[in-house]
Every structure is written in structure tokens, then in C-alpha cells.
Design an enzyme around this catalytic site. Structure first.
Site, PDB file in Angstrom:
ATOM      1  N   LYS A  31      52.241  15.920  55.826  1.00 22.81           N
ATOM      2  CA  LYS A  31      52.404  15.095  54.612  1.00 22.81           C
ATOM      3  C   LYS A  31      53.305  13.903  54.893  1.00 22.81           C
ATOM      4  O   LYS A  31      53.889  13.328  53.972  1.00 22.81           O
ATOM      5  CB  LYS A  31      52.976  15.943  53.471  1.00 22.81           C
ATOM      6  CG  LYS A  31      52.110  17.141  53.090  1.00 22.81           C
ATOM      7  CD  LYS A  31      50.756  16.698  52.556  1.00 22.81           C
ATOM      8  CE  LYS A  31      49.869  17.898  52.237  1.00 22.81           C
ATOM      9  NZ  LYS A  31      48.487  17.485  51.896  1.00 22.81           N
ATOM     10  N   ARG A  32      53.406  13.559  56.155  1.00 26.67           N
ATOM     11  CA  ARG A  32      54.219  12.422  56.602  1.00 26.67           C
ATOM     12  C   ARG A  32      55.662  12.548  56.102  1.00 26.67           C
ATOM     13  O   ARG A  32      56.335  11.577  55.801  1.00 26.67           O
ATOM     14  CB  ARG A  32      53.611  11.092  56.153  1.00 26.67           C
ATOM     15  CG  ARG A  32      52.142  10.907  56.568  1.00 26.67           C
ATOM     16  CD  ARG A  32      51.919  11.119  58.062  1.00 26.67           C
ATOM     17  NE  ARG A  32      50.553  10.842  58.469  1.00 26.67           N
ATOM     18  CZ  ARG A  32      49.666  11.774  58.858  1.00 26.67           C
ATOM     19  NH1 ARG A  32      50.021  13.057  58.919  1.00 26.67           N
ATOM     20  NH2 ARG A  32      48.448  11.417  59.222  1.00 26.67           N
ATOM     21  N   ALA A  69      57.625   9.323  54.341  1.00 22.73           N
ATOM     22  CA  ALA A  69      56.762   8.496  53.480  1.00 22.73           C
ATOM     23  C   ALA A  69      57.300   8.372  52.061  1.00 22.73           C
ATOM     24  O   ALA A  69      56.606   7.870  51.184  1.00 22.73           O
ATOM     25  CB  ALA A  69      55.352   9.082  53.454  1.00 22.73           C
ATOM     26  N   LEU A  73      54.051  11.518  46.383  1.00 22.32           N
ATOM     27  CA  LEU A  73      53.263  10.886  45.315  1.00 22.32           C
ATOM     28  C   LEU A  73      52.223  11.842  44.747  1.00 22.32           C
ATOM     29  O   LEU A  73      51.883  11.755  43.556  1.00 22.32           O
ATOM     30  CB  LEU A  73      52.575   9.629  45.863  1.00 22.32           C
ATOM     31  CG  LEU A  73      53.508   8.513  46.349  1.00 22.32           C
ATOM     32  CD1 LEU A  73      52.720   7.453  47.115  1.00 22.32           C
ATOM     33  CD2 LEU A  73      54.252   7.888  45.176  1.00 22.32           C
ATOM     34  N   GLY A 118      61.257   6.143  49.300  1.00 25.87           N
ATOM     35  CA  GLY A 118      62.325   7.143  49.347  1.00 25.87           C
ATOM     36  C   GLY A 118      62.718   7.526  50.759  1.00 25.87           C
ATOM     37  O   GLY A 118      63.817   8.048  50.970  1.00 25.87           O
ATOM     38  N   GLU A 121      65.360   5.214  51.450  1.00 26.24           N
ATOM     39  CA  GLU A 121      66.555   5.639  50.703  1.00 26.24           C
ATOM     40  C   GLU A 121      67.275   6.766  51.457  1.00 26.24           C
ATOM     41  O   GLU A 121      68.503   6.791  51.541  1.00 26.24           O
ATOM     42  CB  GLU A 121      66.153   6.100  49.293  1.00 26.24           C
ATOM     43  CG  GLU A 121      65.622   4.942  48.467  1.00 26.24           C
ATOM     44  CD  GLU A 121      65.199   5.355  47.066  1.00 26.24           C
ATOM     45  OE1 GLU A 121      64.383   6.284  46.946  1.00 26.24           O
ATOM     46  OE2 GLU A 121      65.685   4.736  46.104  1.00 26.24           O
ATOM     47  N   GLU A 141      57.336   0.547  46.315  1.00 27.34           N
ATOM     48  CA  GLU A 141      57.357   1.040  44.938  1.00 27.34           C
ATOM     49  C   GLU A 141      56.607   0.105  43.982  1.00 27.34           C
ATOM     50  O   GLU A 141      55.866   0.562  43.105  1.00 27.34           O
ATOM     51  CB  GLU A 141      58.809   1.209  44.457  1.00 27.34           C
ATOM     52  CG  GLU A 141      59.456   2.510  44.918  1.00 27.34           C
ATOM     53  CD  GLU A 141      60.080   2.437  46.307  1.00 27.34           C
ATOM     54  OE1 GLU A 141      59.802   1.480  47.054  1.00 27.34           O
ATOM     55  OE2 GLU A 141      60.848   3.358  46.644  1.00 27.34           O
ATOM     56  N   ARG A 144      53.000   0.589  44.039  1.00 28.02           N
ATOM     57  CA  ARG A 144      52.586   1.899  43.490  1.00 28.02           C
ATOM     58  C   ARG A 144      52.812   1.973  41.988  1.00 28.02           C
ATOM     59  O   ARG A 144      52.576   3.018  41.368  1.00 28.02           O
ATOM     60  CB  ARG A 144      53.387   3.033  44.151  1.00 28.02           C
ATOM     61  CG  ARG A 144      53.289   3.093  45.653  1.00 28.02           C
ATOM     62  CD  ARG A 144      52.048   3.804  46.163  1.00 28.02           C
ATOM     63  NE  ARG A 144      52.078   3.857  47.617  1.00 28.02           N
ATOM     64  CZ  ARG A 144      51.056   3.529  48.401  1.00 28.02           C
ATOM     65  NH1 ARG A 144      49.900   3.142  47.863  1.00 28.02           N
ATOM     66  NH2 ARG A 144      51.168   3.595  49.713  1.00 28.02           N
ATOM     67  N   GLY A 149      64.277   5.351  42.990  1.00 32.56           N
ATOM     68  CA  GLY A 149      65.054   6.311  42.207  1.00 32.56           C
ATOM     69  C   GLY A 149      66.009   7.126  43.056  1.00 32.56           C
ATOM     70  O   GLY A 149      66.683   8.018  42.544  1.00 32.56           O
TER      71      GLY A 149
HETATM   72  C1  1HE Z   1      51.671  11.795  51.237  1.00 34.55           C
HETATM   73  C2  1HE Z   1      52.546  10.686  51.179  1.00 34.55           C
HETATM   74  C3  1HE Z   1      53.394  10.588  50.047  1.00 34.55           C
HETATM   75  C4  1HE Z   1      51.376  10.523  52.973  1.00 34.55           C
HETATM   76  N1  1HE Z   1      53.312  11.560  49.134  1.00 34.55           N
HETATM   77  N2  1HE Z   1      51.645  12.722  50.292  1.00 34.55           N
HETATM   78  N3  1HE Z   1      55.575   6.068  49.485  1.00 34.55           N
HETATM   79  C5  1HE Z   1      54.494   5.346  49.830  1.00 34.55           C
HETATM   80  O1  1HE Z   1      53.967   4.570  49.068  1.00 34.55           O
HETATM   81  C6  1HE Z   1      53.939   5.591  51.200  1.00 34.55           C
HETATM   82  C7  1HE Z   1      52.642   6.385  51.068  1.00 34.55           C
HETATM   83  N4  1HE Z   1      52.113   6.775  52.366  1.00 34.55           N
HETATM   84  C8  1HE Z   1      51.518   5.903  53.207  1.00 34.55           C
HETATM   85  O2  1HE Z   1      51.488   4.701  53.015  1.00 34.55           O
HETATM   86  C9  1HE Z   1      50.903   6.485  54.437  1.00 34.55           C
HETATM   87  O3  1HE Z   1      50.561   7.856  54.168  1.00 34.55           O
HETATM   88  C10 1HE Z   1      51.802   6.433  55.691  1.00 34.55           C
HETATM   89  C11 1HE Z   1      51.940   4.990  56.151  1.00 34.55           C
HETATM   90  C12 1HE Z   1      53.173   7.025  55.432  1.00 34.55           C
HETATM   91  C13 1HE Z   1      51.141   7.262  56.807  1.00 34.55           C
HETATM   92  O4  1HE Z   1      49.807   6.834  57.001  1.00 34.55           O
HETATM   93  P1  1HE Z   1      48.799   7.773  57.795  1.00 34.55           P
HETATM   94  O5  1HE Z   1      47.495   7.020  57.914  1.00 34.55           O
HETATM   95  O6  1HE Z   1      49.432   8.278  59.028  1.00 34.55           O
HETATM   96  O7  1HE Z   1      48.602   9.081  56.855  1.00 34.55           O
HETATM   97  P2  1HE Z   1      47.698   9.274  55.550  1.00 34.55           P
HETATM   98  O8  1HE Z   1      46.272   9.563  55.953  1.00 34.55           O
HETATM   99  O9  1HE Z   1      47.901   8.188  54.566  1.00 34.55           O
HETATM  100  O10 1HE Z   1      48.345  10.602  54.919  1.00 34.55           O
HETATM  101  C14 1HE Z   1      48.294  11.824  55.622  1.00 34.55           C
HETATM  102  C15 1HE Z   1      48.631  12.925  54.645  1.00 34.55           C
HETATM  103  O11 1HE Z   1      49.964  12.728  54.170  1.00 34.55           O
HETATM  104  C16 1HE Z   1      47.739  12.893  53.405  1.00 34.55           C
HETATM  105  O12 1HE Z   1      47.644  14.211  52.921  1.00 34.55           O
HETATM  106  P3  1HE Z   1      46.255  15.068  53.087  1.00 34.55           P
HETATM  107  O13 1HE Z   1      46.573  16.372  52.447  1.00 34.55           O
HETATM  108  O14 1HE Z   1      45.202  14.264  52.399  1.00 34.55           O
HETATM  109  O15 1HE Z   1      46.016  15.153  54.582  1.00 34.55           O
HETATM  110  C17 1HE Z   1      48.572  12.084  52.426  1.00 34.55           C
HETATM  111  O16 1HE Z   1      48.256  12.353  51.076  1.00 34.55           O
HETATM  112  C18 1HE Z   1      49.955  12.596  52.760  1.00 34.55           C
HETATM  113  N5  1HE Z   1      50.975  11.656  52.361  1.00 34.55           N
HETATM  114  N6  1HE Z   1      52.337   9.918  52.264  1.00 34.55           N
HETATM  115  C19 1HE Z   1      52.474  12.594  49.271  1.00 34.55           C
HETATM  116  N7  1HE Z   1      54.286   9.604  49.909  1.00 34.55           N
HETATM  117  C20 1HE Z   1      62.921   8.669  44.084  1.00 34.55           C
HETATM  118  S1  1HE Z   1      61.798   7.468  43.802  1.00 34.55           S
HETATM  119  C21 1HE Z   1      61.148   7.021  45.375  1.00 34.55           C
HETATM  120  C22 1HE Z   1      59.913   6.204  45.150  1.00 34.55           C
HETATM  121  C23 1HE Z   1      59.088   6.131  46.376  1.00 34.55           C
HETATM  122  O17 1HE Z   1      59.375   6.691  47.407  1.00 34.55           O
HETATM  123  S2  1HE Z   1      57.675   5.182  46.229  1.00 34.55           S
HETATM  124  C24 1HE Z   1      57.068   5.046  47.852  1.00 34.55           C
HETATM  125  C25 1HE Z   1      56.106   6.180  48.171  1.00 34.55           C
END
Ligand code: 1HE
Length: 268
Positions: A31-32, A69, A73, A118, A121, A141, A144, A149
Site C-alpha cells: 500500500k506504498r 504515500a 485514501l 502525509g 508530514e 492534497e 485530491r 492534517g
Molecule cells: C494507497 C495509497 C494511499 C498507494 N492510500 N492506498 N497521497 C497521495 O495522493 C499519493 C497517492 N499515491 C500515489 O500517488 C501512488 O500510489 C504512489 C506514487 C505513492 C505510488 O505509485 P505506484 O504506481 O507505485 O503504486 P499504485 O499502483 O498507485 O498503488 C499501489 C497500491 O498502493 C494500490 O493498492 P492495490 O490494493 O490496488 O494494489 C494503491 O491503492 C495503494 N496506495 N497510495 C491508500 N495514499 C492527515 S491528512 C494527510 C493528507 C494526505 O496525505 S493527502 C495525500 C495522499
């Protein structure tokens, strides 16, 4: 003394390096290393225990190819949280990250791949950040439909400044490489694995007396929150305690009798 290995953590893997350094690995690579509610609770438990566990320094690294990651989400989508519920969750993020920043034990973050949202963070709550050539930083963020937070408005703004943080959030700007160092997102950029450098730094820091490290990894952060008047008073009180500790007397004696290493410039 608390044994951190008895905490029953599953989303964070722990390993002692045998020299007083705890290597803590985010352990949801599939889940990265996204931070679900359980991971945040495990961070709270771990960093609540670390200062009372005789640990000299921590290397915070990650399994897999990405450091973190950010917010899980998928969990956030599935849970369909209300405002109060998410506020309470954010307070748990703050609990964890404040324990890290103010806990008094040096935490060196070994970064790789995505350090986003995060995840940034979390990295910001460490005391030193080491990046490798594949590390990249972003605050997605805005894209998205979310907001930070987990303390980015405090710690990321402190690292890069308000204007850069706002740019990162509005435009999705990604920083990496030498530019990430120059804007303050990380202090080291290495060619090899970041964890090798992080471990080396942790070992150097671990040689300082624990009370000195406690002051460095807690008083400096506390002082940032104070008026100049209170800050100077606090610094004097902390120095009164730290600079008269037995370990500092021994080191001063070594300097006075010329057996201690001198401070020299780096070799070029
Ligand atoms: C996740 C998450 C996640 C991956 N929550 N499951 N953060 C983001 O906006 C970043 C979101 N993630 C990404 O942009 C990409 O996943 C990555 C650049 C980190 C990695 O890419 P990649 O191609 O290696 O992996 P992927 O195919 O996108 O994801 C692989 C798996 O990880 C997949 O799950 P699967 O069950 O389908 O295999 C994804 O769903 C899972 N995964 N990132 C949940 N973030 C206190 S407030 C803080 C606010 C924030 O942090 S907002 C920023 C959120």
C-alpha cells in the site's frame, strides 16, 4: 525500561542494530506505506515508548520502493468520515508526530521514492532527512480535494517557507534531487541507499551524551514556539542542566588535556 519489541506492532517492523540504534521500518509496502488509522496508532505507541527504552537514535525507513504515500485514501474513502471524526484522527497524527519531534531521541529519516502528503508530514517530524536519487517530495492534497492534517502547515512550512508550501499545494509541484536539498526538504542527498547514510548519521549522533541529544531533539523545537524572552530563559535553563552533566565534564577535561579531537574543515 520499556522494550519496544513488546509493543506488538505489525505495520512498523523493528530491528536493533546492536549499537543502540533502532531501525523502524514502515511495513505496508503493498500500500506504498500509506498511513491508515492503525499505522498512526502504532507510531504513537512506538514514539511514546522510544524515549524510555534506552534507544540512542532511530532510523525511520520503509519497506518497498516508496517511503510513504501519505493518508490512506482508500480507508478514508471507505470510512466516509465526518468532520469531527477526521479532526480526531488528525489529532492522533499530531500525537505521533509531536512525540517524534519533541521526544528527545534523534530520528533520522531514510527516504526513497514518494514522500508525499502525509508521508512528507511524517518525514518532517524526523530530525534529519536523507534522500536518495529517486526520492521525490510533493503535497498532492489540493489535487485530491483535501488539505494537510498531519502538521505540514507547521513543519513543512518551517522547512521550505510558506510561499513554497502554498505553491506545492496549489500547483502539485514536485521537488527532487539537489533542488529538494536547496529548498530545505532534506539535508542530505546520496547516490547509494539513503538508509546507509541515515544509519551512519545515527551512529555519530548516538555517541553524544543522551542528555545533549535530548536537548537538541526537544528544546530547539520547544524554543521555536516561544517568545524571544521565554526562549532565551529556556535555553539558559536547559544549558544549565546539560552543560554541567558528568559526561560534559569528562569531555571538557579531554579537551583541556588535549586528548579530544579538534574541529577541522572537511577535506577537499
Ligand atoms: C494507497 C495509497 C494511499 C498507494 N492510500 N492506498 N497521497 C497521495 O495522493 C499519493 C497517492 N499515491 C500515489 O500517488 C501512488 O500510489 C504512489 C506514487 C505513492 C505510488 O505509485 P505506484 O504506481 O507505485 O503504486 P499504485 O499502483 O498507485 O498503488 C499501489 C497500491 O498502493 C494500490 O493498492 P492495490 O490494493 O490496488 O494494489 C494503491 O491503492 C495503494 N496506495 N497510495 C491508500 N495514499 C492527515 S491528512 C494527510 C493528507 C494526505 O496525505 S493527502 C495525500 C495522499
Amino acid at each position: 525500561m520499556i522494550d519496544v519489541h513488546g509493543l506488538g506492532l505489525t505495520n512498523i517492523a523493528l530491528r536493533d542494530d546492536g549499537e543502540g540504534v533502532l531501525v523502524a521500518s514502515l511495513n505496508r509496502p503493498a500500500k506504498r506505506n500509506a498511513l491508515d488509522a492503525q499505522s498512526v496508532e502504532e507510531l504513537v505507541r512506538l514514539f511514546d515508548a522510544v524515549p524510555r527504552a534506552g534507544i540512542k537514535a532511530v532510523v525511520l525507513r520503509a519497506e518497498g520502493t516508496h517511503f510513504c504515500a501519505g493518508l490512506d485514501l482508500v480507508e478514508h474513502h471507505r470510512e466516509d468520515r465526518g468532520p469531527a471524526e477526521f479532526m480526531l484522527l488528525c489529532l492522533r497524527w499530531h500525537e505521533a508526530f509531536n512525540k517524534m519531534e519533541y521526544g528527545g531521541v534523534p530520528i533520522i529519516a531514510a527516504l526513497k521514492g514518494a514522500v508525499v502528503g502525509g508521508g512528507l508530514e511524517l518525514a518532517s517530524a524526523a530530525h534529519i532527512r536523507v534522500a536518495d536519487q529517486g526520492t521525490y517530495f510533493a503535497l498532492p492534497e489540493g489535487q485530491r480535494g483535501l488539505f494537510t492534517g498531519g502538521g505540514a502547515t507547521i513543519r513543512v512550512a518551517a522547512l521550505v517557507g510558506k510561499a513554497r508550501m502554498i505553491d506545492m499545494m496549489l500547483s502539485g509541484r514536485v521537488y527532487q534531487g539537489a533542488e529538494a536539498v536547496s529548498v530545505g526538504l532534506c539535508q542530505y542527498l546520496v547516490d547509494g541507499p539513503s538508509e546507509d547514510k541515515a544509519l551512519a548519521i545515527a551512529h555519530i549522533a548516538a555517541q553524544n551524551p543522551p542528555l545533549s541529544n535530548f536537548a537538541i531533539c526537544s528544546a530547539i523545537s520547544h524554543v521555536q514556539n516561544m517568545s524571544a524572552l521565554d526562549a532565551s530563559y529556556t535555553e539558559a535553563v536547559v544549558a544549565g542542566i546539560v552543560n554541567t552533566q558528568p559526561a560534559s565534564r569528562e569531555r571538557l577535561a579531554a579537551f583541556a588535556n588535549k586528548t579530544a579531537a579538534r574541529v577541522r574543515p572537511n577535506e577537499t
